[in-house]
Design a protein around this motif. Structure first.
Motif, PDB file in Angstrom:
ATOM      1  N   HIS A 188      43.538  38.102  51.784  1.00  0.00           N
ATOM      2  CA  HIS A 188      44.846  38.531  51.275  1.00  0.00           C
ATOM      3  C   HIS A 188      45.140  37.854  49.934  1.00  0.00           C
ATOM      4  CE1 HIS A 188      48.739  40.279  51.424  1.00  0.00           C
ATOM      5  NE2 HIS A 188      49.409  39.236  51.904  1.00  0.00           N
ATOM      6  N   GLN A 189      44.859  36.577  49.861  1.00  0.00           N
ATOM      7  CA  GLN A 189      45.090  35.804  48.639  1.00  0.00           C
ATOM      8  C   GLN A 189      44.200  36.282  47.497  1.00  0.00           C
ATOM      9  OE1 GLN A 189      44.681  31.432  49.105  1.00  0.00           O
ATOM     10  NE2 GLN A 189      43.249  31.525  47.370  1.00  0.00           N
ATOM     11  N   GLU A 190      42.905  36.415  47.774  1.00  0.00           N
ATOM     12  CA  GLU A 190      41.957  36.795  46.728  1.00  0.00           C
ATOM     13  C   GLU A 190      42.145  38.243  46.289  1.00  0.00           C
ATOM     14  OE1 GLU A 190      39.991  34.829  45.102  1.00  0.00           O
ATOM     15  OE2 GLU A 190      40.387  33.051  46.323  1.00  0.00           O
ATOM     16  N   LEU A 206      42.926  39.423  42.504  1.00  0.00           N
ATOM     17  CA  LEU A 206      42.063  40.355  41.783  1.00  0.00           C
ATOM     18  C   LEU A 206      42.835  41.598  41.355  1.00  0.00           C
ATOM     19  CD1 LEU A 206      39.194  41.020  40.799  1.00  0.00           C
ATOM     20  CD2 LEU A 206      38.765  42.065  43.034  1.00  0.00           C
ATOM     21  N   ALA A 207      43.691  42.094  42.237  1.00  0.00           N
ATOM     22  CA  ALA A 207      44.486  43.280  41.906  1.00  0.00           C
ATOM     23  C   ALA A 207      45.379  43.013  40.699  1.00  0.00           C
ATOM     24  CB  ALA A 207      45.326  43.692  43.116  1.00  0.00           C
ATOM     25  N   HIS A 208      45.989  41.847  40.673  1.00  0.00           N
ATOM     26  CA  HIS A 208      46.856  41.485  39.545  1.00  0.00           C
ATOM     27  C   HIS A 208      46.047  41.382  38.252  1.00  0.00           C
ATOM     28  CE1 HIS A 208      50.186  39.617  37.389  1.00  0.00           C
ATOM     29  NE2 HIS A 208      49.346  38.666  36.986  1.00  0.00           N
ATOM     30  N   LYS A 209      44.882  40.779  38.344  1.00  0.00           N
ATOM     31  CA  LYS A 209      44.038  40.573  37.168  1.00  0.00           C
ATOM     32  C   LYS A 209      43.507  41.893  36.605  1.00  0.00           C
ATOM     33  CE  LYS A 209      41.167  37.206  37.629  1.00  0.00           C
ATOM     34  NZ  LYS A 209      39.977  36.407  38.032  1.00  0.00           N
ATOM     35  N   VAL A 227      34.765  40.618  47.373  1.00  0.00           N
ATOM     36  CA  VAL A 227      35.940  40.399  46.527  1.00  0.00           C
ATOM     37  C   VAL A 227      35.773  39.132  45.689  1.00  0.00           C
ATOM     38  CG1 VAL A 227      38.406  39.830  46.563  1.00  0.00           C
ATOM     39  CG2 VAL A 227      37.541  41.715  47.952  1.00  0.00           C
ATOM     40  N   LEU A 228      35.207  38.083  46.282  1.00  0.00           N
ATOM     41  CA  LEU A 228      34.952  36.856  45.520  1.00  0.00           C
ATOM     42  C   LEU A 228      33.963  37.121  44.384  1.00  0.00           C
ATOM     43  CD1 LEU A 228      34.695  34.247  48.428  1.00  0.00           C
ATOM     44  CD2 LEU A 228      36.521  34.411  46.719  1.00  0.00           C
ATOM     45  N   ALA A 229      32.947  37.943  44.661  1.00  0.00           N
ATOM     46  CA  ALA A 229      31.982  38.292  43.615  1.00  0.00           C
ATOM     47  C   ALA A 229      32.660  39.094  42.506  1.00  0.00           C
ATOM     48  CB  ALA A 229      30.823  39.083  44.214  1.00  0.00           C
ATOM     49  N   TRP A 230      33.564  39.973  42.884  1.00  0.00           N
ATOM     50  CA  TRP A 230      34.315  40.733  41.875  1.00  0.00           C
ATOM     51  C   TRP A 230      35.217  39.817  41.050  1.00  0.00           C
ATOM     52  CZ3 TRP A 230      35.791  45.143  45.769  1.00  0.00           C
ATOM     53  CH2 TRP A 230      34.760  46.092  45.792  1.00  0.00           C
ATOM     54  N   GLN A 231      35.725  38.770  41.676  1.00  0.00           N
ATOM     55  CA  GLN A 231      36.520  37.793  40.928  1.00  0.00           C
ATOM     56  C   GLN A 231      35.675  37.182  39.812  1.00  0.00           C
ATOM     57  OE1 GLN A 231      39.646  37.168  40.937  1.00  0.00           O
ATOM     58  NE2 GLN A 231      40.535  36.742  42.942  1.00  0.00           N
ATOM     59  N   VAL A 232      34.450  36.809  40.156  1.00  0.00           N
ATOM     60  CA  VAL A 232      33.545  36.230  39.161  1.00  0.00           C
ATOM     61  C   VAL A 232      33.244  37.246  38.065  1.00  0.00           C
ATOM     62  CG1 VAL A 232      31.231  35.310  38.769  1.00  0.00           C
ATOM     63  CG2 VAL A 232      32.513  34.627  40.810  1.00  0.00           C
ATOM     64  N   ALA A 233      32.924  38.476  38.478  1.00  0.00           N
ATOM     65  CA  ALA A 233      32.572  39.514  37.510  1.00  0.00           C
ATOM     66  C   ALA A 233      33.746  39.876  36.606  1.00  0.00           C
ATOM     67  CB  ALA A 233      32.070  40.757  38.244  1.00  0.00           C
ATOM     68  N   SER A 234      34.958  39.745  37.114  1.00  0.00           N
ATOM     69  CA  SER A 234      36.132  40.063  36.291  1.00  0.00           C
ATOM     70  C   SER A 234      36.281  39.073  35.140  1.00  0.00           C
ATOM     71  CB  SER A 234      37.400  40.067  37.153  1.00  0.00           C
ATOM     72  OG  SER A 234      37.735  38.755  37.583  1.00  0.00           O
ATOM     73  N   THR A 244      26.306  42.009  40.302  1.00  0.00           N
ATOM     74  CA  THR A 244      27.626  42.548  40.607  1.00  0.00           C
ATOM     75  C   THR A 244      28.378  42.792  39.309  1.00  0.00           C
ATOM     76  OG1 THR A 244      27.821  41.496  42.778  1.00  0.00           O
ATOM     77  CG2 THR A 244      29.868  42.040  41.652  1.00  0.00           C
ATOM     78  N   SER A 245      28.913  43.988  39.175  1.00  0.00           N
ATOM     79  CA  SER A 245      29.724  44.349  38.014  1.00  0.00           C
ATOM     80  C   SER A 245      31.193  44.315  38.402  1.00  0.00           C
ATOM     81  CB  SER A 245      29.350  45.754  37.525  1.00  0.00           C
ATOM     82  OG  SER A 245      27.993  45.806  37.131  1.00  0.00           O
ATOM     83  N   PRO A 246      32.089  44.270  37.432  1.00  0.00           N
ATOM     84  CA  PRO A 246      33.519  44.316  37.761  1.00  0.00           C
ATOM     85  C   PRO A 246      33.838  45.534  38.627  1.00  0.00           C
ATOM     86  CG  PRO A 246      33.218  43.714  35.464  1.00  0.00           C
ATOM     87  CD  PRO A 246      31.858  44.091  35.980  1.00  0.00           C
ATOM     88  N   ALA A 247      34.733  45.347  39.571  1.00  0.00           N
ATOM     89  CA  ALA A 247      35.064  46.403  40.524  1.00  0.00           C
ATOM     90  C   ALA A 247      35.816  47.548  39.857  1.00  0.00           C
ATOM     91  CB  ALA A 247      35.913  45.826  41.650  1.00  0.00           C
ATOM     92  N   SER A 248      35.661  48.721  40.434  1.00  0.00           N
ATOM     93  CA  SER A 248      36.513  49.848  40.068  1.00  0.00           C
ATOM     94  C   SER A 248      37.693  49.868  41.037  1.00  0.00           C
ATOM     95  CB  SER A 248      35.745  51.165  40.172  1.00  0.00           C
ATOM     96  OG  SER A 248      35.439  51.457  41.529  1.00  0.00           O
ATOM     97  N   GLY A 249      38.745  50.566  40.670  1.00  0.00           N
ATOM     98  CA  GLY A 249      39.901  50.662  41.550  1.00  0.00           C
ATOM     99  C   GLY A 249      39.556  51.295  42.887  1.00  0.00           C
ATOM    100  N   ILE A 250      38.665  52.283  42.859  1.00  0.00           N
ATOM    101  CA  ILE A 250      38.269  52.970  44.094  1.00  0.00           C
ATOM    102  C   ILE A 250      37.477  52.034  45.001  1.00  0.00           C
ATOM    103  CG2 ILE A 250      36.826  54.820  45.026  1.00  0.00           C
ATOM    104  CD1 ILE A 250      37.575  56.497  42.585  1.00  0.00           C
ATOM    105  N   ASP A 251      36.523  51.298  44.418  1.00  0.00           N
ATOM    106  CA  ASP A 251      35.725  50.364  45.220  1.00  0.00           C
ATOM    107  C   ASP A 251      36.604  49.278  45.833  1.00  0.00           C
ATOM    108  OD1 ASP A 251      33.373  51.701  44.740  1.00  0.00           O
ATOM    109  OD2 ASP A 251      32.796  50.445  43.043  1.00  0.00           O
TER     110      ASP A 251
END
Length: 277
Positions: free
Chosen positions: A239-241, A245-248, A182-189, A133-140
């Motif tokens: 909602h929390q995660e 992630l959006a803030h980060k 989303v949790l995976a994206w948290q890790v990747a971020s 998993t790579s960091p998310a894009s805004g679109i994803d």
């Protein structure tokens, strides 16, 4: 139970008897991160010259030992034999024509060659990033949020109609999968591209212990009330995660839509007397 050494020797001996062109192994036994326990399968491929000859009579499978249960499957140009033996070992054996090695390679994240005297695997490269998993894009991120909140309405509908299989399927099969994403994206971020494994099996190795406990609580679908509780807890955690992630990452997150969808579910489930605050 036969040891790994005994099993590998047997796999190679049978390959020799069958005049198999090459042998490779994939799966958890080739992954240093994989758990080392009795449940590890032997995911093996035999590269063969004459598939029809080997599959016309399968008595040679008895050479692996007596089986408790088995499955025979067709995968494109390959044949897959899943075998659970009486000693507890399991082999997932693929027979692959040598002209279709790429088809097998593309189906695996990585592999180790056990026998290849003719160098048949030399021109092929592995795809270890299959479950990374790579960091998310805004679109994803936007798509994941939209999918989660949209499908949450299906879960609420299923609960209200007392269609619990329908509700559970959408809750776990879609909503909670988006939460895991989303949790995976948290890790990747935080870490960059990471190997989370098939079905997110390594995800919680990267997260605090309490996060796994928090997610595990969501998996009680034993009654209408438990499914309802799981839905609302899943909504709150997503909602929390998602906000975090959006803030980060500097993404836009439609908090208004999220809160309206939570309210939508609350109103309908309270009306149907399935949710108690």
């Amino acid at each position: 139970m036969r040891t790994e050494s005994e099993m590998l020797n047997l796999i190679l001996q049978i390959a020799k008897n069958l005049q198999v062109e090459a042998v490779a192994m994939s799966g958890s036994r080739t992954n240093p991160k994989g758990p080392k326990d009795e449940f590890q399968d032997y995911d093996v491929v035999y590269i063969v010259d004459d598939l029809d000859n080997l599959t016309s009579a399968l008595s040679w499978l008895d050479s692996f030992s007596k089986r408790i249960i088995e499955q025979h499957n067709v995968l494109g140009n390959r044949r897959l034999y899943l075998m659970l033996f009486e000693d507890g070992n399991r082999i997932d054996l693929t027979l692959c024509p040598k002209d279709h090695i790429q088809e097998w390679v593309d189906s695996e994240a990585d592999y180790t060659v056990l026998k290849d005297e003719k160098g048949l695997f030399e021109s092929y490269t592995t795809s270890p990033g299959r479950y990374w998993t790579s960091p998310a894009s805004g679109i994803d991120f936007k798509k994941a949020c939209n999918e989660f909140w949209w499908v949450s309405a299906y879960v609420a509908k299923g609960i209200c109609r007392k269609q619990l299989l329908y509700a559970t399927d959408h809750l776990y099969g879609i909503c909670q999968q988006e939460l895991l994403k989303v949790l995976a994206w948290q890790v990747a971020s935080d870490r960059g591209t990471v190997d989370i494994g098939k079905n997110y099996k390594y995800l919680f190795q990267y997260l605090p212990t309490e996060k796994e406990k928090e997610f595990s609580v969501l998996l009680d679908f034993s009654s209408k009330e438990k499914i309802t509780q799981s839905l609302f807890a899943t909504m709150q955690l997503f909602h929390q995660e998602a906000q975090s992630l959006a803030h980060k990452m500097g993404f836009d997150y439609d908090k208004e839509v999220a809160e309206k969808m939570i309210q939508y579910a609350e109103e309908r489930l309270e009306t149907n007397e399935t949710f108690t605050k």
